[in-house]
Scaffold this active site. Structure first.
Site, PDB file in Angstrom:
ATOM      1  N   HIS A  27      43.576  49.105  39.463  1.00  0.00           N
ATOM      2  CA  HIS A  27      43.650  48.889  40.917  1.00  0.00           C
ATOM      3  C   HIS A  27      44.899  49.568  41.486  1.00  0.00           C
ATOM      4  O   HIS A  27      44.847  50.226  42.523  1.00  0.00           O
ATOM      5  CB  HIS A  27      43.701  47.385  41.241  1.00  0.00           C
ATOM      6  CG  HIS A  27      42.468  46.627  40.853  1.00  0.00           C
ATOM      7  ND1 HIS A  27      42.513  45.435  40.172  1.00  0.00           N
ATOM      8  CD2 HIS A  27      41.155  46.885  41.063  1.00  0.00           C
ATOM      9  CE1 HIS A  27      41.280  44.980  39.986  1.00  0.00           C
ATOM     10  NE2 HIS A  27      40.435  45.844  40.508  1.00  0.00           N
ATOM     11  N   LYS A  51      35.871  27.910  46.772  1.00  0.00           N
ATOM     12  CA  LYS A  51      36.361  28.084  45.395  1.00  0.00           C
ATOM     13  C   LYS A  51      37.890  28.190  45.343  1.00  0.00           C
ATOM     14  O   LYS A  51      38.536  27.613  44.476  1.00  0.00           O
ATOM     15  CB  LYS A  51      35.729  29.356  44.819  1.00  0.00           C
ATOM     16  CG  LYS A  51      35.680  29.408  43.324  1.00  0.00           C
ATOM     17  CD  LYS A  51      34.820  30.561  42.840  1.00  0.00           C
ATOM     18  CE  LYS A  51      35.673  31.643  42.238  1.00  0.00           C
ATOM     19  NZ  LYS A  51      34.955  32.911  42.063  1.00  0.00           N
ATOM     20  N   ARG A  99      34.505  53.560  38.091  1.00  0.00           N
ATOM     21  CA  ARG A  99      34.813  53.749  36.664  1.00  0.00           C
ATOM     22  C   ARG A  99      33.658  54.321  35.874  1.00  0.00           C
ATOM     23  O   ARG A  99      33.859  54.897  34.814  1.00  0.00           O
ATOM     24  CB  ARG A  99      35.167  52.385  36.030  1.00  0.00           C
ATOM     25  CG  ARG A  99      36.498  51.859  36.422  1.00  0.00           C
ATOM     26  CD  ARG A  99      36.576  50.380  36.134  1.00  0.00           C
ATOM     27  NE  ARG A  99      35.664  49.646  37.010  1.00  0.00           N
ATOM     28  CZ  ARG A  99      35.547  48.341  37.053  1.00  0.00           C
ATOM     29  NH1 ARG A  99      36.253  47.608  36.243  1.00  0.00           N
ATOM     30  NH2 ARG A  99      34.717  47.770  37.895  1.00  0.00           N
ATOM     31  N   SER A 136      39.102  43.417  35.571  1.00  0.00           N
ATOM     32  CA  SER A 136      39.697  42.084  35.724  1.00  0.00           C
ATOM     33  C   SER A 136      39.013  41.101  34.779  1.00  0.00           C
ATOM     34  O   SER A 136      39.666  40.221  34.218  1.00  0.00           O
ATOM     35  CB  SER A 136      39.543  41.601  37.166  1.00  0.00           C
ATOM     36  OG  SER A 136      40.207  42.463  38.049  1.00  0.00           O
TER      37      SER A 136
HETATM   38  P1  ADP Z   1      34.865  43.674  43.277  1.00  0.00           P
HETATM   39  O1  ADP Z   1      34.552  42.261  42.921  1.00  0.00           O
HETATM   40  O2  ADP Z   1      34.767  43.981  44.739  1.00  0.00           O
HETATM   41  O3  ADP Z   1      34.215  44.736  42.427  1.00  0.00           O
HETATM   42  P2  ADP Z   1      37.302  44.226  41.818  1.00  0.00           P
HETATM   43  O4  ADP Z   1      38.592  43.519  42.025  1.00  0.00           O
HETATM   44  O5  ADP Z   1      36.653  44.072  40.497  1.00  0.00           O
HETATM   45  O6  ADP Z   1      36.422  43.745  43.014  1.00  0.00           O
HETATM   46  O7  ADP Z   1      37.472  45.787  42.083  1.00  0.00           O
HETATM   47  C1  ADP Z   1      37.905  46.275  43.326  1.00  0.00           C
HETATM   48  C2  ADP Z   1      37.681  47.775  43.346  1.00  0.00           C
HETATM   49  O8  ADP Z   1      38.484  48.381  42.349  1.00  0.00           O
HETATM   50  C3  ADP Z   1      36.235  48.212  43.053  1.00  0.00           C
HETATM   51  O9  ADP Z   1      35.950  49.372  43.812  1.00  0.00           O
HETATM   52  C4  ADP Z   1      36.270  48.547  41.586  1.00  0.00           C
HETATM   53  O10 ADP Z   1      35.280  49.505  41.240  1.00  0.00           O
HETATM   54  C5  ADP Z   1      37.664  49.151  41.486  1.00  0.00           C
HETATM   55  N1  ADP Z   1      38.221  49.065  40.148  1.00  0.00           N
HETATM   56  C6  ADP Z   1      38.260  47.993  39.328  1.00  0.00           C
HETATM   57  N2  ADP Z   1      38.855  48.294  38.166  1.00  0.00           N
HETATM   58  C7  ADP Z   1      39.198  49.608  38.237  1.00  0.00           C
HETATM   59  C8  ADP Z   1      39.829  50.529  37.339  1.00  0.00           C
HETATM   60  N3  ADP Z   1      40.186  50.164  36.119  1.00  0.00           N
HETATM   61  N4  ADP Z   1      40.016  51.804  37.764  1.00  0.00           N
HETATM   62  C9  ADP Z   1      39.620  52.185  38.993  1.00  0.00           C
HETATM   63  N5  ADP Z   1      39.009  51.372  39.883  1.00  0.00           N
HETATM   64  C10 ADP Z   1      38.798  50.096  39.518  1.00  0.00           C
END
Ligand code: ADP
Length: 162
Positions: A27, A51, A99, A136
């Protein structure tokens, strides 16, 4: 751009929405690279008020701390539609990371719907190969089994502009 538009209106503001549970090095890399494209980025933590009884503070606090020294990054929470939040905040762009092919298909569908709904454009950045497997959910799982997850969490240096 119209002759009456103000400097503030001309600023490129992007909302980077997500669950960020927790905010990872992947992120942080998207934010860092996004700062080359946008004047300001609002990291928007989507919360479910039923939640997240603390209003999402446990998720927001470490991200706020990370970007405390970067005036171009704001950290906020929201519930409801992402495009409504972006419009409220005067952002014309959503920033997202991709990703994998699976992410790509999901992000493409969301980008199309969001643009139809609001005219807000999504800007997708491909993850760095070294972060492509970082999620995450993996971090949460490793934590639950007592593993040190520090390598997946951003350090203060990861929050500065390039
Ligand atoms: P969501 O629940 O909206 O997918 P996330 O917190 O999992 O939220 O991810 C937010 C954004 O960051 C999404 O666009 C996701 O694809 C991107 N993202 C998550 N992990 C990575 C990573 N390791 N590298 C690049 N982008 C990422």
């Amino acid at each position: 751009m119209t002759p009456t538009s103000t400097a503030a209106e001309n600023k490129r503001v992007a909302v980077f929405p997500g669950s960020f549970n927790p905010f990872t090095v992947g992120h942080a890399d998207i934010v860092c690279r996004g700062l080359e494209l946008f004047d300001r980025i609002i990291i928007a933590v989507g919360i479910n008020t039923a939640k997240h009884t603390d209003g999402g503070e446990t998720l927001l606090e470490p991200i706020r701390r990370l970007y405390a020294g970067n005036s171009r990054v704001e950290v906020a929470s929201y519930s409801g539609l992402t495009v409504d939040f972006a419009a409220e905040r005067g952002a014309r762009f959503l920033l997202r990371g991709v990703r994998s092919a699976k992410d790509f298909e999901y992000e493409r569908d969301m980008a199309q719907i969001n643009r139809q709904l609001s005219g807000i454009e999504s800007v997708l950045l491909f993850s760095k190969p070294e972060y492509a497997a970082v999620s995450s959910s993996v971090v949460r799982e490793l934590r639950a089994f007592g593993h040190d997850v520090d390598i997946f969490l951003p350090k203060p240096d990861d929050s500065t502009d390039r």
